[in-house]
Write a protein that holds these residues in place. Structure first.
Motif, short mmCIF file in Angstrom:
data_model
loop_
_atom_site.label_atom_id
_atom_site.label_comp_id
_atom_site.label_asym_id
_atom_site.label_seq_id
_atom_site.Cartn_x
_atom_site.Cartn_y
_atom_site.Cartn_z
N MET A 70 -35.06 -3.73 88.82
CA MET A 70 -35.32 -3.00 87.64
C MET A 70 -35.10 -3.85 86.45
SD MET A 70 -33.87 0.81 86.27
CE MET A 70 -34.50 1.54 87.64
N LYS A 71 -35.82 -3.79 85.31
CA LYS A 71 -35.79 -4.47 84.13
C LYS A 71 -35.31 -3.25 83.17
CE LYS A 71 -38.03 -8.00 82.65
NZ LYS A 71 -39.32 -8.98 82.18
N LEU A 72 -34.07 -3.61 82.52
CA LEU A 72 -33.64 -2.78 81.65
C LEU A 72 -33.65 -3.26 80.22
CD1 LEU A 72 -30.49 -1.63 83.74
CD2 LEU A 72 -32.55 -0.39 83.59
N LEU A 73 -33.92 -2.65 79.16
CA LEU A 73 -33.68 -2.82 77.79
C LEU A 73 -32.70 -1.92 77.30
CD1 LEU A 73 -34.46 -4.27 75.31
CD2 LEU A 73 -36.03 -2.12 74.66
N VAL A 74 -31.32 -2.76 77.16
CA VAL A 74 -30.13 -1.90 76.69
C VAL A 74 -29.93 -2.12 75.29
CG1 VAL A 74 -27.51 -1.72 77.02
CG2 VAL A 74 -29.18 -2.26 78.84
N THR A 75 -29.75 -1.19 74.56
CA THR A 75 -29.61 -1.17 72.99
C THR A 75 -28.13 -1.00 72.78
OG1 THR A 75 -29.59 1.18 72.34
CG2 THR A 75 -31.97 0.01 72.26
N GLY A 76 -27.48 -1.78 71.81
CA GLY A 76 -26.28 -1.85 71.60
C GLY A 76 -25.27 -2.63 72.81
N GLY A 77 -25.71 -3.37 73.58
CA GLY A 77 -25.47 -4.16 74.69
C GLY A 77 -24.24 -5.19 74.37
N ALA A 78 -23.83 -5.15 73.08
CA ALA A 78 -22.96 -6.14 72.69
C ALA A 78 -21.71 -5.45 72.15
CB ALA A 78 -23.09 -7.12 71.47
N VAL B 177 -31.89 -7.62 82.62
CA VAL B 177 -31.32 -6.91 81.54
C VAL B 177 -31.64 -7.79 80.15
CG1 VAL B 177 -29.27 -6.32 80.30
CG2 VAL B 177 -29.18 -6.21 82.54
N VAL B 178 -32.35 -7.04 79.20
CA VAL B 178 -32.59 -7.52 77.88
C VAL B 178 -31.85 -6.72 77.00
CG1 VAL B 178 -34.11 -7.73 75.97
CG2 VAL B 178 -34.85 -7.64 78.46
N ASN B 179 -30.71 -7.58 76.44
CA ASN B 179 -29.52 -6.81 75.36
C ASN B 179 -30.11 -6.92 74.01
OD1 ASN B 179 -27.37 -6.24 73.89
ND2 ASN B 179 -26.10 -7.87 74.73
N LEU B 180 -30.46 -5.83 73.45
CA LEU B 180 -30.79 -5.74 72.13
C LEU B 180 -29.89 -5.19 71.19
CD1 LEU B 180 -34.12 -3.79 70.99
CD2 LEU B 180 -32.27 -3.67 69.77
N ASP B 181 -29.42 -6.04 70.14
CA ASP B 181 -28.23 -5.62 69.40
C ASP B 181 -28.42 -6.33 68.16
OD1 ASP B 181 -25.20 -5.58 68.31
OD2 ASP B 181 -24.96 -4.74 70.53
N ALA B 182 -28.08 -5.52 66.93
CA ALA B 182 -28.12 -5.88 65.60
C ALA B 182 -26.87 -6.84 65.40
CB ALA B 182 -28.22 -4.71 64.79
N LEU B 183 -25.89 -6.97 65.93
CA LEU B 183 -24.47 -7.61 65.79
C LEU B 183 -23.99 -7.00 64.68
CD1 LEU B 183 -25.19 -11.02 67.15
CD2 LEU B 183 -24.40 -9.09 68.27
#
Length: 346
Positions: free
Chosen positions: A1-9, A27-33
């Protein structure tokens, strides 16, 4: 499975990222830092071919569209949120903007992506929320998935609003969503403005150990690694439109929790006297909820999940981690607002 995780940091998001990669998921980690994020939280997977990082804000619709089209995930796991109650008291606008409007933009981007791909049945939008949306319990009872919402802080109100949006997008547009509401998390990589790291780090520094009010407020404590396991189960096997409460089955008052931490530190980093001597009672938080408790029957019976550790075992692991990772928490203590008493405005 390919997951887009927001807030992954962030704290919980990074636990999900690490565990998902360990299980073989892409895993694609989407984070604004923002201030509470730290890429060191995912350093152990940074060079893994299953892992990709994208710096973006969930309020930026164009960025969301680009990232979804580029990576084509099978599921979105939405953990990005402002989450500190005290900060929400001082600055509620940021919480409404990120937690409500950010979730709206992510839902719309996910819906457009899902429609463009032909509305695949296997796609999931997994919204991760909190038990605080249910309000405050008395001495008895537990929150179930059918408990009426009764948020009492700007933070919990913003999360309640985002929960309602997710349900509405399922009912109105058919977007295949699942929701989870968790109890208080703790464990490695917990940002040092929350109760448990504050107590551990203040104890080590010889500072006062602040407890709001008389310390009688009760929380159900969930080890973050257990939570990450539960979230990955829900995104893979949860029924569309269904919500699942995730609890640690470990209720403790704040005072009892702090005393347990002090006893652990007395054994692991002994000094003259007890760390409990540093306990100090301070003015309570405005609108401080008395008690939270989760009934986890649904996730146990439908998905077979239970927490793997007691709170005493989890606290031992947590203290060990903080003792072994001083460079990590020292760097974060320099960030804005950390170490200050926030949320005192009535």
């Amino acid at each position: 499975m390919k997951l887009l995780v927001t807030g992954g940091a962030g704290f919980i998001g990074s636990a999900v990222v690490r565990r998902a990669v360990a299980q073989g998921h892409q895993v694609v980690n989407l984070d604004a830092l923002t201030y509470a994020a730290c890429l060191d939280n995912v350093a152990s997977v940074a060079d893994n071919p299953l892992y990709v990082f994208e710096q973006a804000d969930i309020r930026d619709r164009a960025a969301l569209d680009r990232i979804l089209a580029k990576h084509q995930p099978d599921a979105v796991m939405h953990l990005a949120a402002e989450s500190h109650v005290d900060r929400s008291i001082d600055g509620p606008g940021t919480f409404i903007d990120t937690n409500v409007m950010g979730t709206f933009h992510l839902l719309e981007a996910a819906r457009a992506y899902w429609v463009a791909r032909g509305k695949p049945d296997r796609f999931r939008f997994h919204h991760i929320s909190t038990d605080e949306v249910f309000g405050s319990l008395g001495a008895t009872g537990q929150f179930t998935e059918d408990t009426p919402y009764d948020p009492r802080s700007p933070y919990s109100a913003s999360k309640a609003g985002s929960d309602h949006l997710v349900r509405a997008w399922h009912e109105t547009y058919g977007l295949p969503v699942v929701l989870t509401n968790c109890s208080n998390n703790y464990g490695p990589y917990h940002f040092p403005e929350k109760l448990i790291p504050v107590i551990v780090l203040n104890a080590l520094a010889g500072k006062a150990l602040p407890i709001y009010g008389d310390g009688s407020n009760v929380r159900d404590w969930l080890y973050v690694e257990d939570h990450a396991e539960a979230l990955l189960l829900v995104v893979a096997r949860g029924a569309p439109g269904r919500s699942y409460n995730i609890g640690g089955e470990n209720e403790r008052s704040n005072l009892d929790l702090v005393r347990t931490l002090c006893a652990i530190l007395d054994r692991k980093r002994p000094r003259d006297g007890s760390y409990a001597d540093q306990i100090t009672f301070v003015t309570d938080r405005p609108g401080h909820d008395a008690r939270y408790a989760i009934d986890p029957v649904r996730i146990r019976e439908e998905l077979g999940w239970r927490p793997s550790v007691t709170v005493e075992q989890g606290l031992e692991l947590t203290v060990d981690w903080y003792l072994a990772n001083e460079p990590w928490w020292r760097a974060l203590q320099e960030r804005h607002g950390v170490g200050q008493r926030l949320g005192v405005r009535a």
